[in-house]
Motif scaffolding. Structure first.
Motif, PDB file in Angstrom:
ATOM      1  N   ASP A 190       0.852  -1.196   0.000  1.00  0.00           N
ATOM      2  CA  ASP A 190       0.000   0.000   0.000  1.00  0.00           C
ATOM      3  C   ASP A 190       0.886   1.245   0.000  1.00  0.00           C
ATOM      4  OD1 ASP A 190      -1.935   1.910   0.368  1.00  0.00           O
ATOM      5  OD2 ASP A 190      -2.873   0.953   2.111  1.00  0.00           O
ATOM      6  N   GLU A 212      -1.100  -0.596  -4.109  1.00  0.00           N
ATOM      7  CA  GLU A 212      -2.372   0.027  -3.736  1.00  0.00           C
ATOM      8  C   GLU A 212      -2.224   1.534  -3.597  1.00  0.00           C
ATOM      9  OE1 GLU A 212      -3.947  -1.673  -0.135  1.00  0.00           O
ATOM     10  OE2 GLU A 212      -5.058   0.164   0.302  1.00  0.00           O
ATOM     11  N   GLU A 232     -10.251   2.880  -1.738  1.00  0.00           N
ATOM     12  CA  GLU A 232     -10.825   2.711  -0.391  1.00  0.00           C
ATOM     13  C   GLU A 232     -11.485   3.994   0.101  1.00  0.00           C
ATOM     14  OE1 GLU A 232      -7.237   1.442   1.707  1.00  0.00           O
ATOM     15  OE2 GLU A 232      -7.214   3.363   2.729  1.00  0.00           O
ATOM     16  N   ARG A 272     -11.156  -0.905  -4.742  1.00  0.00           N
ATOM     17  CA  ARG A 272     -11.226  -1.093  -3.278  1.00  0.00           C
ATOM     18  C   ARG A 272     -12.418  -0.398  -2.625  1.00  0.00           C
ATOM     19  NH1 ARG A 272      -7.928  -3.147  -0.247  1.00  0.00           N
ATOM     20  NH2 ARG A 272      -7.583  -1.521   1.317  1.00  0.00           N
TER      21      ARG A 272
HETATM   22 MG    MG Z   1      -5.031   1.243   1.895  1.00  0.00          MG
END
Ligand code: MG
Ligand code: GCO
Length: 402
Positions: free
Chosen positions: A210, A236, A262, A283
């Motif tokens: 990430d 990510e 996300e 995500r």
């Molecule tokens: Mg993340």
């Protein structure tokens, strides 16, 4: 069946959670997660003041109409607070619907498309050798996919890494903590980390990383190229996502797969990313992406463009979201992977659940609905406490993406 009442429960067993409970006149109730890390009470008030009064008397089976009522009907569309509130309502209604029909939720979303849900865990080390120990520990726990984060030489605190002996939790009580970031130190170190992990464990385990929104597009392109020999499952959130077309530059330079979303809350945050095939994994998840109703549409769009899901599953998403995600993951065709950051035992006790983990996979269980409960007496012992995510600055003091 009619909605009789709804309540919002805010608790803080090690960290804050906001939970919506919708009651019906037939005694069936549904749960929805409304947790937005560091902004919890904004969603709780949005629900209490603006949504619950308009929910009473509606048929809980009308998930599509109720979703549109709170989205289109509100005039003010999108945004994390609104979409988290709508998600909580939507998930609670799907929970009621599945309970009323006596089926586990995945049966209403397409049935079983697979035997189990591949999950990835977190190996966080304070430095290279500690990260390797953590990868080893998680392989022993059966995980087939591991996200590796590490402290960076020359940077005091790094995203995703716990202080010694503690479990990692991004939000902290009190005012926001500040951290200092250096992209050049990071880019110099991370390829060495993955080289060491591959040398030690080989190529049979999936490795993820990430970047937590910190790189510019050209830096992300370089990161992706440098990571190619180590065959990452994904990188990510390589950079800031506001400008969807900026991913074209990253994409044109590297074959390292890209996962984002996300912090997205609507299909309009990722429509270009999907239709121009600029990413591999999405995500955006149920609690922050408008619930099951909106995520189903988004995932089906993504399926056409070969984009798979890789839902956010950090500890700030409550067991209610984890359950909803696992039912969803089980059912849709273009599932990719699910993040699994286990909750503290106290959190699991407050939200008893039917889902389970075994050998790198998770299973939503066969209980009717989501298969999650809420122990209100225990929750009441842990009242809300204000907490924030950290704020990040570059070495010269400039505010940067955390
Ligand atoms: Mg993340
Ligand atoms: C992840 C995330 C989280 C977030 C957190 C913010 O990939 O799991 O980046 O750790 O930082 O969920 O609320």
């Amino acid at each position: 069946m009619k909605i009789k009442d709804a309540e919002v429960v805010v608790c803080s067993p090690t960290r804050n959670f906001v939970t919506l409970i919708i009651h019906t006149d037939e005694g069936i109730y549904g749960l929805g997660d409304a947790t937005l890390n560091g902004r919890e009470l904004a969603v709780a008030e949005y629900l209490k003041e603006h949504c619950i009064p308009a929910l009473i008397g509606r048929n809980p089976f009308d998930t599509e109409d109720i979703w549109q009522y709170f989205y289109k009907g509100a005039y003010w569309k999108r945004g994390p607070v609104t979409m988290t509130a709508i998600a909580a309502i939507d998930v609670a209604l799907w929970d009621i619907k599945a309970k009323a029909l006596s089926v586990p939720l995945y049966q209403l979303l397409g049935g079983k498309s697979r035997d189990g849900v591949l999950v990835y865990c977190h190996a966080n080390g304070t430095g290279l050798s500690h990260s390797i120990e953590e990868v080893h520990r998680h392989i022993e726990l059966g995980y087939k996919a591991i996200r590796v984060q590490s402290g960076i030489p020359g940077i005091e605190k790094t995203y995703g890494v716990a202080s010694k002996g503690k479990k990692y939790e991004p939000a902290t009580r009190g005012l926001p903590q500040e951290s200092v970031w250096s992209t050049s130190k990071y880019l110099n170190f991370i390829p060495k980390l993955f080289e060491a992990v591959r040398n030690k464990f080989g190529f049979d385990i999936h490795l993820l990383h990430d970047c937590h929104h910190r790189l510019t597009p050209v830096e992300a392109a370089r990161f992706g190229k440098d990571a190619e020999p180590y065959r990452l499952f994904w990188m990510e959130d390589p950079g800031s996502e506001e400008l969807q077309e900026s991913f074209r530059l990253i994409r044109n330079h590297t074959t390292t797969p890209i996962a984002v979303g996300e912090i997205f809350n609507s299909v309009f945050d990722c429509n270009k990313l999907i239709t121009e095939q600029l990413i591999d994994y999405l995500r955006m998840t149920i609690v922050h992406g408008g619930g099951i109703t909106h995520l189903l549409k988004t995932a089906h769009l993504a399926e056409i463009y070969n984009v798979r899901t890789g839902f956010h599953g950090a500890t700030d998403l409550s067991p209610v979201t984890m359950a909803a995600a696992l039912h969803f993951d089980m059912a849709i065709h273009n599932f990719g992977i699910q993040e699994h950051m286990p909750h503290e035992p106290l959190v699991d006790e407050i939200f008893p659940h039917a889902y389970t983990y075994k050998d790198g996979f998770m299973y939503p269980g066969e209980a009717a609905g989501l298969g999650v409960g809420l122990n209100r007496q225990l929750a009441a012992k842990y009242p809300y406490q204000r907490a924030y995510l950290p704020v990040n600055r570059l070495e010269d003091g400039t505010v940067w993406n955390w």
